[in-house]
Design an enzyme around this catalytic site. Structure first.
Site, short mmCIF file in Angstrom:
data_model
loop_
_atom_site.label_atom_id
_atom_site.label_comp_id
_atom_site.label_asym_id
_atom_site.label_seq_id
_atom_site.Cartn_x
_atom_site.Cartn_y
_atom_site.Cartn_z
N LEU A 125 0.75 -1.32 -0.05
CA LEU A 125 0.05 -0.06 0.06
C LEU A 125 0.98 1.39 0.04
O LEU A 125 1.46 1.57 0.88
CB LEU A 125 -0.88 0.25 1.07
CG LEU A 125 -1.89 1.16 1.42
CD1 LEU A 125 -2.83 1.16 0.07
CD2 LEU A 125 -2.45 1.14 2.75
N HIS A 227 6.33 1.95 11.86
CA HIS A 227 7.10 2.98 11.20
C HIS A 227 6.22 4.14 11.40
O HIS A 227 4.83 4.01 11.22
CB HIS A 227 7.45 2.72 9.60
CG HIS A 227 8.33 3.83 9.14
ND1 HIS A 227 7.90 4.97 8.57
CD2 HIS A 227 9.40 3.74 8.78
CE1 HIS A 227 8.67 5.60 8.15
NE2 HIS A 227 9.99 4.98 8.28
#
Length: 340
Positions: A125, A227
């Site tokens: 994605l 992240h």
């Protein structure tokens, strides 16, 4: 207009440009022309097949039709672990008790696991930063695909999320474990996995449990931590029904989430109607839906106004053209909560 469709052979250059923008850590979108071309070929073959195959891989792209370029990607693997086991670390709690000292010590350890082998997997994605605000429906387009063609996917689906990196782009988790056993940088390991050379994982990965208390504090603090650029993606997955069950990536320690496909919000909330054409829809505010056709090979998704009435849904002729459907064809609608 933005349209989501299966990737095509002519998209490789656009994919390479996106891969350069994605930066390191997005292993499934490497900035390597040959690898990207192989992924595109694999995807086109998967969309063309009518039956399950061990290599089923469906890569969707968001296209800006006005600019004629790919601006985003989202993919689904039909089954993980078909060529080799899908490895991950499971965080497990253990208790040690000393009767002589009357002391109980709780500890946590990393246990190498392939529990998530034979799940479907969503990934890749990525959206061009210039198109921010469209990531939500790009992500959900995969669930419309899975919900309409469930026979091509395993009942459970997982999502590997990028792990936390410090300001210098270093993964504390990799430095604590991966570098010690693979004798290479995170970038090199990431590159090898990106181009499909991941046999070394099976060959070199430590097979025994690792007590997390033996790791540096910097590594312990990022276990299961996504992240910074992935936090929003995790939120979207959780809104769909994905859950984190203490499974983490063996490279960067990022969280791995899992859900049952049939229980995904987007799958359950999708309405299935017969399309009708009405070019007067734009004269007043109307609900905006994610709209998809029923085709696999020519799968299309747009985000446009529509009006549902009974067993039908009215759309404009321009929307019908983008979806490659005619009046009377089945159309699938997922409410975005927005109006035109």
């Amino acid at each position: 207009m933005l349209v989501i469709r299966p990737v095509e052979l002519g998209d490789v250059e656009d994919l390479h440009a996106l891969a350069l923008k994605a930066g390191k850590g997005l292993t499934s979108l490497p900035p390597d022309h040959e690898t990207l071309a192989a992924k595109v070929q694999r995807s086109t073959e998967s969309f063309a097949r009518s039956k399950n195959h061990v290599d089923d891989y469906f890569l969707l792209v968001m296209v800006d039709t006005a600019a004629s370029r790919v601006v985003g990607t989202a993919a689904v693997y039909g089954t993980t672990g078909t060529r080799q086991a899908f490895y991950a670390y499971r965080l497990m709690s253990v208790t040690h008790h000393s009767h002589s000292l009357d002391k109980q010590i709780r500890a946590e350890m990393l246990h190498l696991s392939n529990d998530y082998t034979d799940c479907a997997e969503v990934g890749t994605l990525f959206l061009d930063p210039a198109y921010r605000g469209n990531g939500h429906w790009l992500s959900r387009s995969r669930y419309l695909l899975m919900g309409q063609h469930p026979h091509r996917f395993q009942p459970y689906v997982i999502a590997e999320m990028r792990g936390w990196l410090n300001e210098e782009g270093v993964s504390p988790f990799w430095e604590a474990i991966g570098r010690q056993f693979f004798d290479m940088s995170f970038e090199e390991a990431d590159r090898l996995c990106g181009i499909g050379s991941n046999q070394f994982i099976t060959e070199l990965m430590p097979k025994h449990p690792i007590y997390t208390c033996m790791l540096p504090d910097s590594a312990q603090q990022v276990l299961g931590k996504p992240h910074v650029d992935t936090v929003r993606a995790v939120e979207l997955l959780e809104a769909e029904g994905f859950e984190y069950d203490k499974m983490i990536d063996i490279f960067d320690g990022g969280p791995i989430l899992r859900a049952k496909v049939a229980n995904l919000f987007s799958v359950k909330a999708t309405a299935h109607k017969a399309a009708t054409i009405d070019d007067e829809l734009g004269t007043s505010p109307k609900p905006i839906y994610m709209l998809a056709n029923s085709s696999l090979k020519s799968f299309r998704v747009v985000c446009e106004p529509a009006v549902m009435a009974g067993q039908t849904a009215a759309i404009t002729s321009a929307t019908a053209a983008q979806l490659n459907i005619a009046s009377g064809d089945e159309i699938h609608l997922l409410d975005t909560g927005k109006t035109s």
